[in-house]
Design a protein around this motif. Structure first.
Motif, mmCIF file in Angstrom:
data_model
loop_
_atom_site.group_PDB
_atom_site.id
_atom_site.type_symbol
_atom_site.label_atom_id
_atom_site.label_comp_id
_atom_site.label_asym_id
_atom_site.label_seq_id
_atom_site.Cartn_x
_atom_site.Cartn_y
_atom_site.Cartn_z
ATOM 1 N N ASP A 345 66.582 16.018 61.657
ATOM 2 C CA ASP A 345 65.544 15.011 61.846
ATOM 3 C C ASP A 345 65.515 14.027 60.671
ATOM 4 O O ASP A 345 65.318 12.822 60.853
ATOM 5 N N PHE A 399 58.116 13.581 69.760
ATOM 6 C CA PHE A 399 59.560 13.793 69.899
ATOM 7 C C PHE A 399 60.154 14.058 68.518
ATOM 8 O O PHE A 399 59.809 13.368 67.552
ATOM 9 N N ARG A 400 61.071 15.001 68.448
ATOM 10 C CA ARG A 400 61.800 15.147 67.180
ATOM 11 C C ARG A 400 62.577 13.856 66.926
ATOM 12 O O ARG A 400 63.104 13.233 67.857
ATOM 13 N N SER A 402 65.448 13.471 65.790
ATOM 14 C CA SER A 402 66.831 13.573 66.249
ATOM 15 C C SER A 402 66.925 13.379 67.754
ATOM 16 O O SER A 402 67.879 12.782 68.262
ATOM 17 N N GLU A 403 65.936 13.867 68.491
ATOM 18 C CA GLU A 403 65.918 13.661 69.941
ATOM 19 C C GLU A 403 65.656 12.195 70.268
ATOM 20 O O GLU A 403 66.285 11.620 71.157
ATOM 21 N N LEU A 407 68.230 9.923 72.395
ATOM 22 C CA LEU A 407 67.756 9.316 73.642
ATOM 23 C C LEU A 407 67.730 7.788 73.510
ATOM 24 O O LEU A 407 68.072 7.060 74.451
#
Lengths: 440, 440
Positions: A345, A399-400, A402-403, A407
């Motif tokens: 993250d 949301f993380r 990294s996600e 995305l």
């Protein structure tokens, strides 16, 4: 290690160190913070960092977890969007999210003082003028410049971008480390209240003068001033280096920031007296060594362009606290999970922050960027769970990072295709939005 | 600065520092080298680095420029190719280049001693047991652990992957820096001569036991021994961590390096007594600060898989010497050109070296890799100026590393297409080689 009466040392009484100490004190740990500067509450001086910051959901969530959200919000100025200033001084407002979503301009010094005092109220001891020079990882021992050595059960390095704990780690085998400066630096300038005591600009916006390779921004302060920041190349044809005289400054601002100039009475002196600061990104791995761990900027210093430096650091504290509840103690399993969650993250928000300089200084002035925002807004209204614009994921969601980063890349690839369609400016409302979301 | 009687300090009497001192002494500079270790020629001990190295064209070119090529070549063992050992002990030989092209196995210690003695013969003073702790850039002053401070007109940091000069630079503003370890480490093992005093393996090859995620290699020494190096993951199912007992070692070598095992009589003790070393890549920018400059590993530490660490460092010296002839003195124009040339080349060879681990441990065992080598050999025979295989550009040519890296990527993309053609194994000789070269 059992949480009760365990001794924790924290290096750094900045925003992250102070907040972390409150989380830990509330769990029953005996916490001492060692800060290399003197007490800013007495000295009245703030050490060389930016004057105001953008506080958003991740930071607020962490403050809420220690019961300080409302208290901090009292000193916040909401900024629901960006106010773009073009060369002629025309304004256009770009909302950051949906109705009711905003980021908050908050004073770094004010928030830091509040957190230090709250920490002390929870029994945390803050020892100022303690500059750490070396750390023994296994015994969590900090060696200070004054000769003192202090051991603890665990030690956190919350000591910022130039962390002493991280420097000690860097000397050990197999420590991966990157420090990277961008070619631009920044200079803060003061925009005081007007003669009749008002804000010079609309206070409910983050103001941007996007100029391609550089930009000026302004964030409101409670005293009705703004703090302006010029992000500008160090070297080159148009750069700090190239602006040599007060006349140069005057001419440059007249041609590029005409509408800001009347509100910057001290510009010509401030430009030469205020420091020009550099902008660093730091990434490293591991964050944990022996009985020590990095947190906040010490682990992942960011450029400021996503307004996430403090928010990411506060989220580190929030996540650490959640892990403490899950694992019951600071043990190897907790530390492994902390690294597994937060290193990706930290790297993701570092990337996003670097990218956002280009967005702020350049893209916000591009009609296609504005169009994309419109299309993404519509997609989000139609499919609120499926399509969340990147800025919203980073700033207003859990949301993380990294996600959100992964995305966001997918979404951008789709939007690039959509925007490449002929006459998209006129036809966008007729797009097959179902089909677009289906591409995800 | 005028070249005559100017004083130069060099940190580090390793390969690069010693060679650099010879170049500079020959130009009339008064050169002093400060080495943190004691004199290896007296102590008989070599400090913790690999035992032999692969010397190739770039290194030889630099040695030639100081008149030492022939002398060094007397102690070299030519290796015209790789000898691949499969699981069953079958051998296959892969030439590195054309007939008559080879790399050279040379003793690190022997070469270093030769260079130090040559340096002294040219009037260079080498002061041992001088560990640098801090540097003043503008006055080219080194502060040593023993309290001495020595100023000069210019100071070079040729002090290796953990350079003291670079550490000092890293504390300054806007110094970009990366240190990155790979997940594998290495351990050296001794393969002595056989009972009747011969080499255990063919001495005219670099031996590789490629095993996918790891490998064993062996380079010949003048005393008819080989030095084997196991490159192996630190952690995981098959790793240094997982091999705990002498039985584990025995079983592992029996199943994976069966044909090497009989020639490793001390394996079971050496495996646990010899150190497991890590593999670092260092990149940084700038390399010059005030009157100081980085050179060799201090500027660009490489993993060893392209056999280019020493060669790249020697080429730094060669290029610096050429720039000295062009500019006439160590001045800002020379230093700017040194950085502009060598930083991109240092980064390129760092990338190439990382990539080559995959090639050595894995691809060399792949029939398609062997086929690619054949096709590229043919292309090079037909178009010797247009198509030069990457390995040849790096190892046997004067192409800049950065150019070789860029051209190599283009060539690989073309070869990937060629190799994807159906039945290429049978049909490759019928390829339209003109057309393939035309794609470049």
């Amino acid at each position: 290690m059992d949480s009760q009466k365990q001794r924790i040392s924290i290096l750094g009484a900045g925003l992250v160190g102070s907040l972390l100490s409150i989380f830990l004190a509330k769990k029953g740990y005996s916490v001492t913070i060692f800060e290399r500067r003197s007490d800013m509450r007495k000295a009245g001086a703030i050490g060389g960092r930016s004057i105001n910051l953008a506080l958003s959901r991740r930071g607020l969530k962490a403050l809420e977890a220690v019961g300080l959200k409302e208290k901090v919000q009292e000193s916040c100025i909401p900024m629901p969007g960006r106010m773009i200033h073009d060369l002629e001084g025309n304004l256009s407002f770009q909302p950051y999210g949906k109705e009711g979503q905003f980021i908050n301009s908050v004073s770094r010094g004010g928030l830091n003082e509040l957190l230090m005092s709250e920490a002390e109220a929870h029994g945390v001891e803050i020892r100022f003028n303690h500059k750490c020079e070396e750390v023994d990882f296994d015994t969590a021992t900090a060696h200070f410049e004054n000769g003192e050595k202090v051991s603890a059960d665990f030690l956190f390095g919350a000591d910022g971008a130039f962390s002493a704990l991280r420097s000690a780690m860097q000397k050990t085998d197999r420590f991966n480390y990157t420090q990277e400066y961008i070619s631009a630096g920044y200079k803060e300038l003061t925009m005081p209240p007007t003669a009749n005591g008002d804000f010079a600009l609309d206070p409910n916006a983050l103001h941007i003068w996007p100029r391609g390779e550089y930009m000026l921004i302004a964030l409101p302060n409670l005293d009705k001033s703004f703090t302006c920041t010029l992000f500008f190349p160090f070297e080159g044809k148009i750069s700090f280096e190239a602006i040599k005289t007060e006349d140069d400054v005057q001419q440059f601002f007249e041609s590029k920031f005409k509408d800001a100039l009347p509100f910057l009475p001290e510009l010509k002196t401030e430009f030469f007296e205020n420091p020009t600061s550099s902008l660093i990104t730091v990434r490293c791995k591991p964050w944990v060594k022996g009985n020590t761990a990095l947190i906040g900027d010490a682990a992942h210093a960011l450029v400021p362009f996503y307004g996430q430096g403090m928010n990411a650091g506060f989220e580190d504290c929030f996540v650490f606290n959640e892990l403490l509840e899950k694992h019951g103690a600071i043990n190897p399993a907790l530390l492994a999970e902390y690294e597994a969650l937060r290193i990706p993250d930290g790297n993701a928000i570092a990337d996003l922050a670097l990218y956002n300089f280009i967005e702020m200084r350049d893209k916000v002035a591009d009609p296609m960027f504005v169009l994309q925002k419109k299309i993404e807004k519509r997609l989000n209204e139609l499919f609120p769970k499926k399509w969340v614009p990147l800025y919203t994921m980073v700033t207003f969601s859990d949301f993380r990072y990294s996600e959100a980063h992964a995305l966001g890349k997918k979404q951008q690839a789709i939007m690039d295709q959509v925007l490449a369609q002929p006459n998209i400016e006129e036809n966008w409302e007729g797009l097959d939005f179902d089909e677009i979301v289906g591409r995800l």
